[in-house]
Scaffold this active site. Sequence first.
Site, short mmCIF file in Angstrom:
data_model
loop_
_atom_site.label_atom_id
_atom_site.label_comp_id
_atom_site.label_asym_id
_atom_site.label_seq_id
_atom_site.Cartn_x
_atom_site.Cartn_y
_atom_site.Cartn_z
N CYS A 144 41.00 42.49 30.76
CA CYS A 144 42.29 41.81 30.90
C CYS A 144 42.25 40.36 30.45
O CYS A 144 43.24 39.83 29.92
CB CYS A 144 42.79 41.91 32.34
SG CYS A 144 41.63 41.31 33.59
N HIS A 269 46.95 36.02 34.00
CA HIS A 269 45.84 35.15 33.62
C HIS A 269 46.33 34.10 32.62
O HIS A 269 47.22 34.36 31.80
CB HIS A 269 44.73 35.94 32.94
CG HIS A 269 43.99 36.89 33.84
ND1 HIS A 269 44.07 36.84 35.21
CD2 HIS A 269 43.13 37.90 33.54
CE1 HIS A 269 43.30 37.78 35.73
NE2 HIS A 269 42.73 38.45 34.74
#
EC number: 1.2.1.11
Length: 365
Positions: A144, A269
């Site tokens: 990710c 993120h």
Amino acid sequence: MTDVAGRTARNAVRTGRPTLAVVGATGAVGSVMLQILSQHADIWGEIRLIASPRSAGRKLAVRGEEVEVVALTEEAFDGVDVAMFDVPDEVSARWAPIAVAKGAVVVDNSGAFRMDPDVPLVVPEVNPHAVRVRRRGIIANPNCTTLSMIVALGALHAEFGLRELVVSSYQAVSGAGRSGVDTLRRQLSLVAGTELGTHPGDVRRAVGDDTGPFPEPVALNVVPWAGSLREDGWSSEEMKVRDESRKILGLPTLPVAVTCVRVPVVTTHSLTVHARFEGEVTVDKAREILATAPGVVLFDDPAAGEFPTPADAVGTDPTWVGRVRRALDDPTALELFVCGDNLRKGAALNTAQIAELVASELSAP
């Protein structure tokens, strides 16, 4: 028309379309996968939901229908054309080859196969051609953190030629799973409305020893660590960003330096990116590339207070890019700030996009 009749009619229309299995359908990423499958064009015939035996019998909604979850067994892959896996590494390592042996193409979101030279590591906006070269019948989905930046970076590399990369990540707690989110929310409840964060150790004393999957308190804090310990003090998460970026971009010797940091954000993120290229770059050209790149949103007007933040990017599909600057001391380098939802593009969405590429290949005349 009754519900049963409606399902029968829809299944009749879907005859001839590939059958999809979602392995790990009841997990956090699995639930996002089902949302995405319901939002994207309906290209699949049957969608079969597979999970651990303890989840068998549950019913989950996908494409407006309730579908019963079946247990993970060899028989569960009978007739499956494409299987999307979102399960721990050891489960993928065991079951993905079984699914392939039953005739499925596996798209795996774990780390079990990412660096296998016979398994392509695919980001559809960057290297879609790699989907067809799958000697083991498996296609890997990147980590990710890598996915939060690589779409934007791939677009710039295609134009300028990347030669060095330095990044720092600011990773959401959902990257550590449900326990990460639960830990942050529990700690926030303990520190909210207090004067904590003003004396050494006061936050740690308030939250106690229960720091969940993190080595330090994450509320009112940042933790310069994600993953497990690797050689010479690097973390596994940092090595993933380095190794995966090299493989996706086809740059096996690219110099990459990474520092991964956990921050008190639930989902999405962020990364700061320092990218050096083969020749001189201009901000105007970089902005033009990013503004037109598939899967990228350029949101960059600091004078108006406009730049990406996790609070705005969460729940969306693109990579958001802002703070685009040329390095002060290097005319060949750019500085960027990027945000990407680590459960959507960082996991479920990219997996679904790869599966759709395979489906189009299988459906081609």
